[in-house]
Design a protein around this motif. Structure first.
Motif, PDB file in Angstrom:
ATOM      1  N   ASP A 147       0.860  -1.199   0.000  1.00  0.00           N
ATOM      2  CA  ASP A 147       0.000   0.000   0.000  1.00  0.00           C
ATOM      3  C   ASP A 147       0.892   1.243   0.000  1.00  0.00           C
ATOM      4  OD1 ASP A 147      -1.805   2.066   0.436  1.00  0.00           O
ATOM      5  OD2 ASP A 147      -3.079   0.872   1.747  1.00  0.00           O
ATOM      6  N   GLU A 148       1.130   1.800  -1.175  1.00  0.00           N
ATOM      7  CA  GLU A 148       2.035   2.936  -1.286  1.00  0.00           C
ATOM      8  C   GLU A 148       1.531   4.156  -0.525  1.00  0.00           C
ATOM      9  OE1 GLU A 148       2.680   3.838  -5.348  1.00  0.00           O
ATOM     10  OE2 GLU A 148       4.040   2.145  -5.704  1.00  0.00           O
ATOM     11  N   ALA A 149       0.253   4.507  -0.731  1.00  0.00           N
ATOM     12  CA  ALA A 149      -0.293   5.738  -0.142  1.00  0.00           C
ATOM     13  C   ALA A 149      -0.253   5.669   1.380  1.00  0.00           C
ATOM     14  CB  ALA A 149      -1.715   5.973  -0.638  1.00  0.00           C
ATOM     15  N   ASP A 150      -0.714   4.554   1.959  1.00  0.00           N
ATOM     16  CA  ASP A 150      -0.735   4.432   3.418  1.00  0.00           C
ATOM     17  C   ASP A 150       0.680   4.447   3.988  1.00  0.00           C
ATOM     18  OD1 ASP A 150      -2.131   3.772   5.987  1.00  0.00           O
ATOM     19  OD2 ASP A 150      -0.896   1.976   5.831  1.00  0.00           O
ATOM     20  N   THR A 151       1.605   3.751   3.304  1.00  0.00           N
ATOM     21  CA  THR A 151       2.991   3.717   3.791  1.00  0.00           C
ATOM     22  C   THR A 151       3.607   5.104   3.773  1.00  0.00           C
ATOM     23  OG1 THR A 151       3.259   1.441   2.997  1.00  0.00           O
ATOM     24  CG2 THR A 151       5.260   2.702   3.410  1.00  0.00           C
ATOM     25  N   ASN A 178       2.078   8.041   3.889  1.00  0.00           N
ATOM     26  CA  ASN A 178       1.448   8.883   4.913  1.00  0.00           C
ATOM     27  C   ASN A 178       1.986   8.566   6.298  1.00  0.00           C
ATOM     28  OD1 ASN A 178      -0.168  10.317   3.131  1.00  0.00           O
ATOM     29  ND2 ASN A 178      -1.854   8.858   3.244  1.00  0.00           N
ATOM     30  N   ARG A 179       2.119   7.297   6.597  1.00  0.00           N
ATOM     31  CA  ARG A 179       2.633   6.902   7.907  1.00  0.00           C
ATOM     32  C   ARG A 179       4.100   7.277   8.061  1.00  0.00           C
ATOM     33  NH1 ARG A 179       1.466   0.773   8.565  1.00  0.00           N
ATOM     34  NH2 ARG A 179       2.406   1.181  10.615  1.00  0.00           N
ATOM     35  N   SER A 191       4.319  10.949   8.790  1.00  0.00           N
ATOM     36  CA  SER A 191       3.951  11.211  10.179  1.00  0.00           C
ATOM     37  C   SER A 191       5.091  10.834  11.121  1.00  0.00           C
ATOM     38  CB  SER A 191       2.680  10.432  10.535  1.00  0.00           C
ATOM     39  OG  SER A 191       2.359  10.604  11.896  1.00  0.00           O
ATOM     40  N   ARG A 202      -0.980  -1.574  16.057  1.00  0.00           N
ATOM     41  CA  ARG A 202      -0.735  -2.196  14.752  1.00  0.00           C
ATOM     42  C   ARG A 202      -0.338  -3.662  14.921  1.00  0.00           C
ATOM     43  NH1 ARG A 202      -1.860   0.759   9.902  1.00  0.00           N
ATOM     44  NH2 ARG A 202      -1.868   2.952  10.488  1.00  0.00           N
ATOM     45  N   ASP A 233       2.571  -4.983  10.358  1.00  0.00           N
ATOM     46  CA  ASP A 233       2.142  -3.671   9.861  1.00  0.00           C
ATOM     47  C   ASP A 233       2.773  -2.528  10.657  1.00  0.00           C
ATOM     48  OD1 ASP A 233       0.621  -2.099   8.084  1.00  0.00           O
ATOM     49  OD2 ASP A 233      -0.950  -1.823   9.591  1.00  0.00           O
TER      50      ASP A 233
END
Length: 401
Positions: free
Chosen positions: A253-257, A259-260, A263, A315, A319
């Protein structure tokens, strides 16, 4: 003077970073106002739309009423003239529907003008129904008498009165429809104006955010240059950190990775700054930072791993964002704001052999900090690492509970 300059640079950087929460607050207020106005205008539009629909329904009801009265009158006349009961079929249907149509008109629109019109219409229709029923019943008993009653003109007088009231109701309805259409158009203009204002504000705030970001970046760059740009060689503690399993997580998951990671980096960067460290290089998921003190560096590394541990608490094992951290202390060569030498290379190699979520340090770091910090050092033995000829004495570091 050099120390004073470095402190001034750090103060400038913090001032620049302080502008970000203020900008975020302003953005939040603007969005809040925009949402409130949007809800209010949407409510106004909804009311105008409902009023418009009510006016259209009212006009249709008036037309249905006139059509039913005409059907009743035509059926009555056909029966009076021919005595054929077939003419009473449309007459009976129309007579049964008149009161119901008037009741619906009263429910659709309750403005004072229309209420008055409906009251007058209800009285005239009741008289018309009575006249029609009387003539039909009389026809069954005495045909000449029923024709004579029709010729008195009473039915025409009542019909003319009904037509006059219905005509006035139509005119009032048209005027009311125009008013409500204007209300709908006004609501749309308000929304368009709001969107334009919001777009202008959003554009202006975007410029402020960009400026604040650029100012912060320049302040950070100036701090780094002040700290590293005045000497050719210096004793420094170097910390290298890298995200474990970055490629695997990006594939899932590129987008979630991303974003995290952003952060996490925001928190890590702040921790490094709080411990007087300077970020030398970043490359996606990796960080190299320099500290003037091994104590500051080890404190920073411990706090980073605790911070990431809190973020990972909810998590699953596969993850979690976990960083490896390696650390070394020694002479470094400083050139144009960057650092070079075995000290940096060894820190990077120690990071690669560190446990996920762990810290691996050289003996020199252990010797600098063990008397000043209550930490547990687990001897990991001598490690041969890439491009370093001699084995490195390594230790895993754990914070004591």
């Amino acid at each position: 003077m050099r120390r004073a300059s470095v402190i001034d640079s750090r103060i400038s950087g913090k001032l620049a970073s302080g502008a970000m929460p203020i900008t975020a607050t302003v953005v939040g207020l603007v969005l809040g106002v925009a949402i409130f106005l949007s809800v209010w205008i949407a409510s106004e539009d909804s009311e105008a739309d409902q009023a418009f629909r009510a006016t259209v329904a009212y006009q249709n009801g008036v037309a249905d009423l006139m059509s039913s009265i005409q059907d009743a009158e035509i059926g009555q006349r056909g029966y009076l003239l021919t005595g054929d009961e077939l003419y009473l079929n449309p007459y009976n249907v129309a007579m049964a529907s008149l009161d119901n149509i008037i009741d619906k008109l009263a429910e659709v629109d309750s403005t004072p003008v229309q209420t008055s019109n409906i009251a007058a219409l209800r009285s005239l229709v009741a008289q018309k129904k009575s006249e029609l029923q009387q003539s039909v019943e009389l026809r069954r008993l005495d045909e000449p008498a029923s024709i004579a009653l029709m010729r008195t003109g009473q039915g025409k007088i009542l019909m003319d009165g009904i037509r006059a009231v219905i005509h006035q109701m139509k005119e009032d309805g048209v005027a009311q429809l125009a008013t409500r259409l204007e209300a709908v158009a006004l609501g749309k203009r308000r929304m368009q104006t709001l969107l334009v204002i919001f777009a202008i504000l959003a554009g202006g705030l975007s410029i402020l955010v960009v400026r604040a970001t650029v100012t912060r970046a320049k302040a950070a760059e100036k701090t780094r240059d002040e700290l590293l740009g005045h000497a050719d060689r210096r004793l420094m503690a170097v910390m290298a950190a890298d995200l474990v399993g970055y490629s695997r997580m990006m594939e899932i998951d590129e987008a979630d990775t991303l974003n995290r990671l952003k952060s996490a980096r925001h928190g890590i960067d702040a921790i490094i700054e709080d411990h007087s460290g300077v970020i030398i290089t970043t490359a996606g998921d990796s960080i190299v930072a320099a500290f003037s003190s091994a104590l500051s560096a080890i404190d920073c590394a411990i706090e980073i791993q605790k911070h990431l541990g809190m973020q990972n608490i909810d998590r699953s094992e596969n993850d979690r964002l976990r960083f490896r951290i390696g650390m070394n202390v020694g002479d470094v060569i400083i050139d144009n704001g960057d650092i070079f030498g075995d000290t940096v290379n060894i820190a990077a190699r120690l990071e690669s052999i560190s446990e996920p979520g762990g810290i691996c340090v050289s003996r020199s770091v252990r010797d600098h900090v063990r008397k000043h910090r209550k930490l547990k050092f687990e001897d990991a033995g001598f490690q041969r690492v890439k491009n370093i000829s001699k084995p490195i004495s390594t230790f895993r570091v754990y914070a004591e509970d």
